[in-house]
Design a protein around this motif. Structure first.
Motif, PDB file in Angstrom:
ATOM      1  N   ASP A 181       0.794  -1.273   0.127  1.00 43.69           N
ATOM      2  CA  ASP A 181       0.047  -0.018   0.022  1.00 43.69           C
ATOM      3  C   ASP A 181       1.058   1.327   0.070  1.00 43.69           C
ATOM      4  O   ASP A 181       0.520   2.169  -0.860  1.00 43.69           O
ATOM      5  CB  ASP A 181      -0.869  -0.014   1.186  1.00 43.69           C
ATOM      6  N   GLN A 182       1.859   1.439   0.939  1.00 43.54           N
ATOM      7  CA  GLN A 182       2.637   2.458   0.902  1.00 43.54           C
ATOM      8  C   GLN A 182       3.527   2.789  -0.255  1.00 43.54           C
ATOM      9  O   GLN A 182       3.799   4.060  -0.796  1.00 43.54           O
ATOM     10  CB  GLN A 182       3.604   2.619   2.380  1.00 43.54           C
ATOM     11  N   GLN A 183       3.935   1.608  -1.076  1.00 49.62           N
ATOM     12  CA  GLN A 183       4.701   1.754  -2.111  1.00 49.62           C
ATOM     13  C   GLN A 183       4.059   2.218  -3.546  1.00 49.62           C
ATOM     14  O   GLN A 183       4.500   3.197  -4.000  1.00 49.62           O
ATOM     15  CB  GLN A 183       5.443   0.406  -2.575  1.00 49.62           C
ATOM     16  N   LYS A 216       1.573   4.220  -3.074  1.00 46.95           N
ATOM     17  CA  LYS A 216       0.738   5.500  -2.777  1.00 46.95           C
ATOM     18  C   LYS A 216       2.140   6.414  -3.139  1.00 46.95           C
ATOM     19  O   LYS A 216       1.914   7.397  -3.559  1.00 46.95           O
ATOM     20  CB  LYS A 216       0.565   5.688  -1.113  1.00 46.95           C
TER      21      LYS A 216
END
Length: 236
Positions: free
Chosen positions: A107-109, A111
């Motif tokens: 998810d963070q990647q 984003k």
């Protein structure tokens, strides 16, 4: 895991599958190395950055929404100014093509990648440095970890004039995806995993892909189906 879609469109695109001096051809779809190069440029990674190789771990699928036409550029290159020696070079481009790339990761990647694509550190280009995108990139994030599933459901992104030209209520588009994203009877090897973008020693490794078709709704179709079987009419 989330999936990010990226619409790739521009006057010219080129995704090299052969890189000799005299002839440079193109895949008929964006290669994984080209997509990784686009993302790496947006993130500000330089050619020798070790983080580029880790981008290979992104799961990827590509849908061909508008195939475009092949354009061959003929060039005469003077490589020795002292004696005037010249060489001929042919380079292929995809003209007026539209693709939707889907990449999946943590998810963070995802984003971080989406933010970078809209605020890139380096120039973005579609396969070759001169092939710039047609305006701002159109992106969207989905809560689905399989890019192939997303592309099966994503709205057709071809130009409106191209959609009207088809004169059919449905359009069959090709999806090329990492082989582990869907079941298929036939797999193919392509050499487009990034090993290094270094100009001194550029190299790629193989990955396994599959190809499948998906039926998309043509929202520009407003009339009756004009296709007909002339032999059936004669029989009647």
């Amino acid at each position: 895991m989330k999936t990010l879609t990226i619409k790739l469109t521009g006057p010219l695109q080129s995704y090299g599958n052969e890189a000799t001096f005299s002839r440079r051809t193109s895949y008929h779809y964006p290669s994984k190395s080209a997509v990784i190069g686009l993302i790496a440029a947006a993130l500000g990674y330089r050619r020798g950055d070790l983080r580029i190789k880790r981008l290979n771990e992104l799961k990827m699928a590509v849908r061909i929404d508008q195939p475009g036409r092949t354009l061959t550029d003929f060039q005469t290159i003077e490589y020795n100014q002292k004696n005037g020696k010249r060489s001929l070079s042919y380079r292929d481009y995809l003209q007026d093509a539209v693709f939707v790339v889907a990449v999946a990761g943590e998810d963070q990647q995802i984003k971080l990648i989406e933010t970078a694509l809209h605020h890139p550190k380096f120039q973005l280009f579609l396969g070759r440095r001169a092939n710039v995108p047609a305006g701002l990139l159109v992106t969207q994030v989905f809560d689905e970890e399989n890019p192939a599933v997303v592309l099966r459901q994503y709205e057709w992104q071809a130009a409106k004039w191209y959609q009207r030209q088809q004169r059919q209520p449905k359009y069959i588009a090709e999806i090329i995806a990492d082989a582990d994203l869907a079941k298929a009877n036939l797999t193919t090897f392509v050499k487009d995993n990034v090993g290094s973008f270094s100009q001194d020693h550029r190299w790629h490794s193989y990955r396994t892909i599959i190809s499948m078709d998906v039926e998309l709704e043509n929202r520009q179709y407003h009339g009756q189906d004009t296709s007909h079987d002339i032999m059936a009419n004669l029989e009647g």
